[in-house]
Design a protein around this motif. Structure first.
Motif, PDB file in Angstrom:
ATOM      1  N   TRP A   1     -14.330   9.306  30.994  1.00  0.00           N
ATOM      2  CA  TRP A   1     -13.428  10.125  31.641  1.00  0.00           C
ATOM      3  C   TRP A   1     -13.525  11.511  30.579  1.00  0.00           C
ATOM      4  O   TRP A   1     -13.094  11.172  29.431  1.00  0.00           O
ATOM      5  N   GLU A   2     -13.955  12.675  31.002  1.00  0.00           N
ATOM      6  CA  GLU A   2     -14.090  13.568  30.181  1.00  0.00           C
ATOM      7  C   GLU A   2     -13.068  14.312  29.529  1.00  0.00           C
ATOM      8  O   GLU A   2     -12.957  14.925  28.463  1.00  0.00           O
ATOM      9  N   ARG A   3     -11.777  14.012  30.065  1.00  0.00           N
ATOM     10  CA  ARG A   3     -10.363  14.275  29.643  1.00  0.00           C
ATOM     11  C   ARG A   3      -9.889  13.356  28.671  1.00  0.00           C
ATOM     12  O   ARG A   3      -8.569  13.733  28.290  1.00  0.00           O
ATOM     13  N   HIS A   4     -10.240  12.358  28.504  1.00  0.00           N
ATOM     14  CA  HIS A   4      -9.931  11.526  27.682  1.00  0.00           C
ATOM     15  C   HIS A   4      -9.626  12.143  26.142  1.00  0.00           C
ATOM     16  O   HIS A   4     -10.478  12.621  25.603  1.00  0.00           O
ATOM     17  N   PRO A   5      -8.447  11.582  25.558  1.00  0.00           N
ATOM     18  CA  PRO A   5      -8.344  12.342  24.173  1.00  0.00           C
ATOM     19  C   PRO A   5      -9.422  11.881  23.210  1.00  0.00           C
ATOM     20  O   PRO A   5      -9.123  12.245  21.897  1.00  0.00           O
ATOM     21  N   TYR A   6      -9.855  10.571  23.318  1.00  0.00           N
ATOM     22  CA  TYR A   6     -10.783   9.999  22.605  1.00  0.00           C
ATOM     23  C   TYR A   6     -12.550  10.620  22.646  1.00  0.00           C
ATOM     24  O   TYR A   6     -12.677  10.658  23.895  1.00  0.00           O
ATOM     25  N   LYS A   7     -12.893  11.007  21.534  1.00  0.00           N
ATOM     26  CA  LYS A   7     -14.423  11.363  21.934  1.00  0.00           C
ATOM     27  C   LYS A   7     -15.109   9.962  22.000  1.00  0.00           C
ATOM     28  O   LYS A   7     -16.168   9.609  22.803  1.00  0.00           O
ATOM     29  N   ARG A   8     -14.625   9.142  21.029  1.00  0.00           N
ATOM     30  CA  ARG A   8     -15.053   7.813  21.029  1.00  0.00           C
ATOM     31  C   ARG A   8     -14.535   6.589  20.030  1.00  0.00           C
ATOM     32  O   ARG A   8     -13.486   7.317  19.371  1.00  0.00           O
ATOM     33  N   LYS A   9     -15.026   5.428  19.969  1.00  0.00           N
ATOM     34  CA  LYS A   9     -14.067   4.412  19.476  1.00  0.00           C
ATOM     35  C   LYS A   9     -15.215   3.612  18.713  1.00  0.00           C
ATOM     36  O   LYS A   9     -16.300   3.395  19.464  1.00  0.00           O
ATOM     37  N   LEU A  10     -14.916   3.078  17.474  1.00  0.00           N
ATOM     38  CA  LEU A  10     -15.439   2.051  17.077  1.00  0.00           C
ATOM     39  C   LEU A  10     -14.691   0.776  17.186  1.00  0.00           C
ATOM     40  O   LEU A  10     -13.636   0.710  16.903  1.00  0.00           O
TER      41      LEU A  10
ATOM     42  N   LYS B   1     -13.043  16.689  18.994  1.00  0.00           N
ATOM     43  CA  LYS B   1     -13.729  17.430  17.680  1.00  0.00           C
ATOM     44  C   LYS B   1     -14.772  16.285  16.982  1.00  0.00           C
ATOM     45  O   LYS B   1     -15.216  16.867  16.243  1.00  0.00           O
ATOM     46  N   ASN B   2     -14.664  15.144  17.475  1.00  0.00           N
ATOM     47  CA  ASN B   2     -15.333  14.037  16.702  1.00  0.00           C
ATOM     48  C   ASN B   2     -14.993  14.046  15.323  1.00  0.00           C
ATOM     49  O   ASN B   2     -15.821  13.824  14.582  1.00  0.00           O
ATOM     50  N   GLU B   3     -13.697  14.226  15.202  1.00  0.00           N
ATOM     51  CA  GLU B   3     -13.219  13.821  13.739  1.00  0.00           C
ATOM     52  C   GLU B   3     -12.313  12.548  13.661  1.00  0.00           C
ATOM     53  O   GLU B   3     -11.581  12.380  14.663  1.00  0.00           O
ATOM     54  N   LEU B   4     -12.445  11.852  12.873  1.00  0.00           N
ATOM     55  CA  LEU B   4     -11.880  10.432  12.697  1.00  0.00           C
ATOM     56  C   LEU B   4     -10.179  10.773  12.742  1.00  0.00           C
ATOM     57  O   LEU B   4      -9.735  11.604  11.898  1.00  0.00           O
ATOM     58  N   TRP B   5      -9.396  10.226  13.607  1.00  0.00           N
ATOM     59  CA  TRP B   5      -8.082  10.395  14.069  1.00  0.00           C
ATOM     60  C   TRP B   5      -7.334   9.407  13.669  1.00  0.00           C
ATOM     61  O   TRP B   5      -6.314   9.781  12.878  1.00  0.00           O
ATOM     62  N   LYS B   6      -7.628   8.160  13.938  1.00  0.00           N
ATOM     63  CA  LYS B   6      -6.823   7.066  13.606  1.00  0.00           C
ATOM     64  C   LYS B   6      -7.461   5.931  13.633  1.00  0.00           C
ATOM     65  O   LYS B   6      -8.502   5.650  14.358  1.00  0.00           O
ATOM     66  N   GLY B   7      -6.968   4.794  13.138  1.00  0.00           N
ATOM     67  CA  GLY B   7      -7.571   3.501  13.341  1.00  0.00           C
ATOM     68  C   GLY B   7      -6.282   2.441  13.352  1.00  0.00           C
ATOM     69  O   GLY B   7      -5.067   2.635  12.658  1.00  0.00           O
TER      70      GLY B   7
ATOM     71  N   GLY C   1       0.947  -1.399   0.099  1.00  0.00           N
ATOM     72  CA  GLY C   1       0.030  -0.086   0.008  1.00  0.00           C
ATOM     73  C   GLY C   1       0.784   1.174  -0.134  1.00  0.00           C
ATOM     74  O   GLY C   1       2.197   1.243   0.255  1.00  0.00           O
ATOM     75  N   PRO C   2       0.361   2.479  -0.346  1.00  0.00           N
ATOM     76  CA  PRO C   2       1.084   3.725  -0.237  1.00  0.00           C
ATOM     77  C   PRO C   2       1.616   3.953   0.978  1.00  0.00           C
ATOM     78  O   PRO C   2       2.743   4.784   1.020  1.00  0.00           O
ATOM     79  N   HIS C   3       1.307   3.679   2.176  1.00  0.00           N
ATOM     80  CA  HIS C   3       2.060   3.963   3.443  1.00  0.00           C
ATOM     81  C   HIS C   3       2.393   2.675   4.126  1.00  0.00           C
ATOM     82  O   HIS C   3       2.830   2.613   5.023  1.00  0.00           O
ATOM     83  N   LYS C   4       2.602   1.438   3.193  1.00  0.00           N
ATOM     84  CA  LYS C   4       3.178   0.423   3.801  1.00  0.00           C
ATOM     85  C   LYS C   4       2.562  -0.219   5.128  1.00  0.00           C
ATOM     86  O   LYS C   4       3.289  -0.499   6.174  1.00  0.00           O
ATOM     87  N   LEU C   5       1.253  -0.175   5.244  1.00  0.00           N
ATOM     88  CA  LEU C   5       0.461  -0.319   6.341  1.00  0.00           C
ATOM     89  C   LEU C   5      -0.270  -1.770   6.024  1.00  0.00           C
ATOM     90  O   LEU C   5      -0.720  -2.187   7.285  1.00  0.00           O
TER      91      LEU C   5
ATOM     92  N   THR D   1     -14.295 -16.018  17.665  1.00  0.00           N
ATOM     93  CA  THR D   1     -13.084 -16.055  18.483  1.00  0.00           C
ATOM     94  C   THR D   1     -13.342 -14.792  19.534  1.00  0.00           C
ATOM     95  O   THR D   1     -12.426 -15.123  20.574  1.00  0.00           O
ATOM     96  N   MET D   2     -14.043 -13.828  19.381  1.00  0.00           N
ATOM     97  CA  MET D   2     -14.083 -12.831  20.075  1.00  0.00           C
ATOM     98  C   MET D   2     -12.760 -11.946  20.134  1.00  0.00           C
ATOM     99  O   MET D   2     -12.189 -11.373  21.103  1.00  0.00           O
ATOM    100  N   TYR D   3     -11.756 -12.249  19.172  1.00  0.00           N
ATOM    101  CA  TYR D   3     -10.785 -11.317  18.951  1.00  0.00           C
ATOM    102  C   TYR D   3     -11.172 -10.263  17.992  1.00  0.00           C
ATOM    103  O   TYR D   3     -11.768 -10.222  17.168  1.00  0.00           O
ATOM    104  N   SER D   4     -10.462  -9.145  18.446  1.00  0.00           N
ATOM    105  CA  SER D   4     -10.734  -7.744  17.648  1.00  0.00           C
ATOM    106  C   SER D   4      -9.785  -7.645  16.365  1.00  0.00           C
ATOM    107  O   SER D   4      -8.410  -7.848  16.632  1.00  0.00           O
ATOM    108  N   THR D   5      -9.964  -7.339  15.429  1.00  0.00           N
ATOM    109  CA  THR D   5      -9.293  -7.202  14.041  1.00  0.00           C
ATOM    110  C   THR D   5      -9.246  -5.692  13.796  1.00  0.00           C
ATOM    111  O   THR D   5      -8.256  -5.236  13.370  1.00  0.00           O
ATOM    112  N   TRP D   6     -10.039  -5.035  13.862  1.00  0.00           N
ATOM    113  CA  TRP D   6     -10.096  -3.307  13.631  1.00  0.00           C
ATOM    114  C   TRP D   6     -10.272  -2.477  14.799  1.00  0.00           C
ATOM    115  O   TRP D   6     -11.470  -2.977  15.518  1.00  0.00           O
ATOM    116  N   THR D   7     -10.017  -1.150  14.828  1.00  0.00           N
ATOM    117  CA  THR D   7     -10.654  -0.184  15.786  1.00  0.00           C
ATOM    118  C   THR D   7     -10.458   1.048  14.778  1.00  0.00           C
ATOM    119  O   THR D   7      -9.469   1.287  14.185  1.00  0.00           O
TER     120      THR D   7
END
Length: 251
Positions: free
Chosen positions: A207-216, A235-241, A183-187, A223-229
């Motif tokens: 916690w109101e001071r957490h850097p995340y507004k929310r996560k998916l 500001k409720n803008e997508l930050w990272k995955g 991929g273009p960013h080798k990810l 398996t109950m193992y997580s693959t994506w998040t």
């Protein structure tokens, strides 16, 4: 909770799912003798490598220890769900920075954690802010380990979807190196991907001071193992995955 009991529209479904996640089968835990974190700039260029030793050990809820009440044979083991050790081994400027954390068997008891900072030659007690802060200069936090490593009681959970997703749940190698990425960013890992039935959970920090507004938070239903998040900033803008790949030990 059986997967069939976790249904869209059930206000408790998100909480059922996170407790399934917390107590999923993980053997005795995980040990990385030579883990590596690559810090990359756009275009996939590696700016820095961070090497570390990591160990997570589970003390209770151990399905392999039925003869000992599912608990490790050690003093006070019944008081802990797990303990974790993270120690940086390179580069030199942060070498020997170490984090130790305890997760108690009582799910409503606050975690305990400590950090050793070589530049100060001091051990400091870790607070909620430290768990949610940048981990040794990366975009990762300690609570992002395994895609979610926080305390479930510190978050609100809402199951919003159950869908088919393309995920690296059965990667073809135990180790992903730069040669296995594209991929273009080798990810993106060059490996086996599968279409899997996946729970999608909206989780919001209390916690109101957490850097995340929310996560998916995305979890494989079998398996109950997580693959994506995915994480949104205050500001409720997508930050990272994050993408987390797993392999079947039977392979």
């Amino acid at each position: 909770f059986p997967s069939d009991s976790i249904k869209i529209g059930d206000p408790q479904a998100g909480y059922k799912l996170v407790w399934n996640w917390e107590y999923r089968w993980q053997n005795e835990g995980l040990t990385l003798d030579h883990g590596t974190i690559y810090l990359k700039s756009p275009g996939g260029v590696t700016d820095r490598e961070i090497a570390l030793f990591y160990k997570r050990l589970y003390f209770t809820h151990r399905a392999d220890l039925a003869e000992n009440n599912y608990t490790v044979d050690a003093p006070d083991a019944k008081d802990f769900q797990r303990k974790e050790w993270v120690q940086i081994t390179s580069p030199f400027d942060i070498k020997d920075t170490t984090f130790v954390s305890f997760r108690y068997a009582n799910p409503f008891k606050e975690d305990d954690g400590w950090a050793y900072v070589p530049a100060l030659r001091r051990v400091r007690r870790m607070s909620m802010a430290a768990r949610a802060d940048s981990f040794v200069g990366t975009e990762y936090t300690i609570d992002d380990f395994y895609n979610f490593s926080g305390r479930p009681a510190d978050w609100e959970w809402n199951l919003i979807a159950r869908r088919k997703m393309l995920v690296p749940i059965a990667i073809s190698t135990k180790t992903i190196t730069e040669e296995n990425l594209y991929g273009p960013h080798k990810l993106m890992p060059i490996t086996r991907w599968e279409i899997r039935d996946t729970f999608v959970v909206d989780n919001i920090p209390k916690w109101e001071r957490h850097p995340y507004k929310r996560k998916l938070f995305y979890t494989d239903t079998q398996t109950m193992y997580s693959t994506w998040t995915s994480a949104w900033d205050r500001k409720n803008e997508l930050w990272k995955g994050f993408i987390l790949g797993w392999y079947w030990s039977e392979d």
